[in-house]
Write a protein that holds these residues in place. Structure first.
Motif, PDB file in Angstrom:
ATOM      1  N   LEU A  65      55.326  -1.085  52.769  1.00  0.00           N
ATOM      2  CA  LEU A  65      55.683  -1.137  54.193  1.00  0.00           C
ATOM      3  C   LEU A  65      56.234  -2.507  54.567  1.00  0.00           C
ATOM      4  CD1 LEU A  65      52.512   0.667  55.657  1.00  0.00           C
ATOM      5  CD2 LEU A  65      54.863   1.484  55.913  1.00  0.00           C
ATOM      6  N   PHE A  87      45.893   4.391  58.865  1.00  0.00           N
ATOM      7  CA  PHE A  87      45.149   3.369  58.141  1.00  0.00           C
ATOM      8  C   PHE A  87      45.621   1.991  58.631  1.00  0.00           C
ATOM      9  CE2 PHE A  87      44.730   0.689  54.231  1.00  0.00           C
ATOM     10  CZ  PHE A  87      43.352   0.591  54.286  1.00  0.00           C
ATOM     11  N   ALA A 159      52.518   7.232  52.659  1.00  0.00           N
ATOM     12  CA  ALA A 159      51.415   6.907  51.740  1.00  0.00           C
ATOM     13  C   ALA A 159      50.542   8.119  51.420  1.00  0.00           C
ATOM     14  CB  ALA A 159      50.568   5.777  52.308  1.00  0.00           C
ATOM     15  N   GLN A 160      50.411   9.037  52.385  1.00  0.00           N
ATOM     16  CA  GLN A 160      49.521  10.181  52.182  1.00  0.00           C
ATOM     17  C   GLN A 160      50.295  11.452  51.838  1.00  0.00           C
ATOM     18  OE1 GLN A 160      46.802  10.566  55.491  1.00  0.00           O
ATOM     19  NE2 GLN A 160      46.120   8.432  55.337  1.00  0.00           N
ATOM     20  N   HIS A 183      47.431   4.168  45.392  1.00  0.00           N
ATOM     21  CA  HIS A 183      46.003   3.813  45.432  1.00  0.00           C
ATOM     22  C   HIS A 183      45.165   4.967  44.852  1.00  0.00           C
ATOM     23  CE1 HIS A 183      42.041   3.533  47.408  1.00  0.00           C
ATOM     24  NE2 HIS A 183      42.251   2.225  47.401  1.00  0.00           N
ATOM     25  N   LYS A 186      44.924   8.343  46.619  1.00  0.00           N
ATOM     26  CA  LYS A 186      46.115   9.096  47.004  1.00  0.00           C
ATOM     27  C   LYS A 186      46.404  10.200  45.985  1.00  0.00           C
ATOM     28  CE  LYS A 186      46.118   6.617  50.511  1.00  0.00           C
ATOM     29  NZ  LYS A 186      46.755   5.415  50.958  1.00  0.00           N
ATOM     30  N   TYR A 309      40.442   8.425  60.753  1.00  0.00           N
ATOM     31  CA  TYR A 309      39.673   7.190  60.700  1.00  0.00           C
ATOM     32  C   TYR A 309      38.788   7.116  61.938  1.00  0.00           C
ATOM     33  CZ  TYR A 309      43.101   6.414  57.088  1.00  0.00           C
ATOM     34  OH  TYR A 309      43.878   6.584  55.973  1.00  0.00           O
TER      35      TYR A 309
HETATM   36  C1  LIG Z   1      46.769   4.173  51.821  1.00  0.00           C
HETATM   37  C2  LIG Z   1      47.643   3.959  52.985  1.00  0.00           C
HETATM   38  C3  LIG Z   1      48.413   2.786  53.142  1.00  0.00           C
HETATM   39  C4  LIG Z   1      48.279   1.583  52.252  1.00  0.00           C
HETATM   40  O1  LIG Z   1      48.388   1.798  50.902  1.00  0.00           O
HETATM   41  P1  LIG Z   1      47.695   0.776  49.870  1.00  0.00           P
HETATM   42  O2  LIG Z   1      48.282   1.190  48.573  1.00  0.00           O
HETATM   43  O3  LIG Z   1      46.227   1.014  49.951  1.00  0.00           O
HETATM   44  O4  LIG Z   1      48.067  -0.598  50.266  1.00  0.00           O
HETATM   45  C5  LIG Z   1      49.277   2.709  54.216  1.00  0.00           C
HETATM   46  N1  LIG Z   1      49.372   3.703  55.111  1.00  0.00           N
HETATM   47  C6  LIG Z   1      48.634   4.835  55.006  1.00  0.00           C
HETATM   48  C7  LIG Z   1      48.803   5.908  56.039  1.00  0.00           C
HETATM   49  C8  LIG Z   1      47.736   4.991  53.965  1.00  0.00           C
HETATM   50  O5  LIG Z   1      46.995   6.100  53.889  1.00  0.00           O
END
Ligand SMILES: *Cc1c(COP(=O)(O)O)cnc(C)c1O
Length: 366
Positions: A65, A87, A159-160, A183, A186, A309
């Motif tokens: 990001l 997140f 990310a998700q 991560h 994920k 969250y």
């Molecule tokens: C996991 C996640 C991130 C960050 O990813 P990292 O690899 O943990 O830095 C960013 N945005 C969302 C919505 C996420 O779920």
């Protein structure tokens, strides 16, 4: 030990163990630990998978990001609009560029509400970051239309949502760029931190290749101050092993989600999607006013659940300087009080889904 674990990473490793050990051996003996051919191959595979011309492997999803925004020229004086129910990294990456975070509430899809988006746009707005929460793509047709009208950058927080699609198009292929996380929690993950940026903009791609590598154009020439944020070869190797299994994994998630929803829809609010969407259920998230009591009950029968969250971003201590207060984003606030993520992982059995469902139903039948 819980009877139904939220995730089971060890079990997933076990299924790919010999392939991963062989890859570890091959890469370790080869000695190219960073910026290797293995990484280039992964970037090509990932681009092919998402339907975008370019991918850049970086150290984590948060950096994906941050680097995207920096390379797109987001900085002090700019405003970036995003959702308050994401997140933490979605927010801090904006703050780290020096830009101002502007939140916009979500709708019942849990993603950015396109109807409210225009009200948040000012002459300082530079970008919109839609978050594809839980693996459901935000309403990109509406968001892209608004972005075009106001000449704004769109950066997908995907990310998700690796593998999710919307009108037949994969997450990560809609915006100027998209950020993915590898991560461990994920859907596609490596054995540590990792991230990927996708884009169809060649100039942006070339800039990002330098950005993640100190701003170097060659060994001795630094053309701008960059960062050190690269996806390690070992992680690229693991991702290359897992990527071919991702579609099977995501479709099992959808199957399990359907099993949950068929059983639970009379009792709780279950996730929904339109015909044009293929979500990937990074989380299977239900909603109910008695969420806390339900979570406590499930824990007593060995079922691990999570809240993704608990505190919306605008109510975090770090966000105090932005001046938001409770009541500003009623939908996101309501979600934070009612959502519950049930266990969902590839290694589960449909008997376990049934066990969880039965206990949710038992809670409401008491
Ligand atoms: C996991 C996640 C991130 C960050 O990813 P990292 O690899 O943990 O830095 C960013 N945005 C969302 C919505 C996420 O779920």
């Amino acid at each position: 030990m819980p009877k139904v674990k939220f995730v089971d990473l060890g079990q997933q490793y076990f299924s790919h163990r010999s392939e991963i050990l062989n890859k570890f051996d091959e890469l370790s003996l080869g000695g190219q630990y960073v910026l290797s051919d293995e990484l280039t191959v992964f970037e090509q595979n990932f681009s092919h998978y998402c339907g975008t011309p370019y991918s850049i492997g970086v150290a984590n999803g948060s950096d994906a990001l941050l680097l995207s925004m920096l390379a797109l020229g987001v900085g002090p004086g700019d405003e970036v609009i995003t959702a308050p129910n994401s997140f933490i990294a979605t927010a801090w990456s904006i703050a780290r560029t020096g830009a101002t975070i502007v939140f916009c509430d979500v709708d019942q899809s849990m993603n950015l509400d396109p109807e409210q988006l225009p009200n948040k746009i000012t002459e300082r707005t530079k970008a919109i970051i839609p978050v594809h929460l839980t693996g459901r793509v935000a309403d990109m047709n509406a968001i892209l239309q608004i972005a075009k009208l106001y000449d704004l950058i769109v950066l997908e927080d995907a990310a998700q949502a690796v593998g999710a699609s919307y009108h037949g198009q994969r997450a990560g292929s809609f915006g100027h760029a998209a950020a993915f996380s590898l991560h461990p929690l994920k859907n596609l993950h490596v054995h540590g931190d990792g991230g990927v940026i996708t884009t169809s903009d060649k100039a942006l791609y070339e800039k990002l290749l330098q950005f993640r590598n100190h701003g170097l154009s060659d060994r001795d020439t630094c053309v701008f101050w960059g960062m050190n944020s690269r996806l390690d070869s070992i992680h690229a190797g693991i991702a290359n092993i897992k990527l071919p299994h991702l579609d099977a994994m995501n479709s099992r998630f959808r199957q399990f989600a359907k099993q949950y929803s068929d059983r639970l829809s009379p009792y709780v609010c279950v996730p929904e999607h339109t015909e044009n969407e293929l979500p990937v259920y990074h989380r299977y998230m239900i909603r109910h006013e008695q969420r806390n009591a339900l979570q406590d009950y499930l824990a007593t029968v060995g079922i691990e659940t999570k809240i993704n969250y608990q505190v919306p971003l605008h109510l975090q201590p770090a966000a105090a300087e932005l001046g938001y207060s409770y009541g500003d984003f009623p939908v996101a606030e309501q979600l934070a009080q009612t959502i519950l993520s049930l266990p969902l992982n590839y290694e589960m059995t449909s008997d376990q889904i049934e066990y969880v469902s039965e206990h949710v139903i038992r809670f409401f039948s008491q």
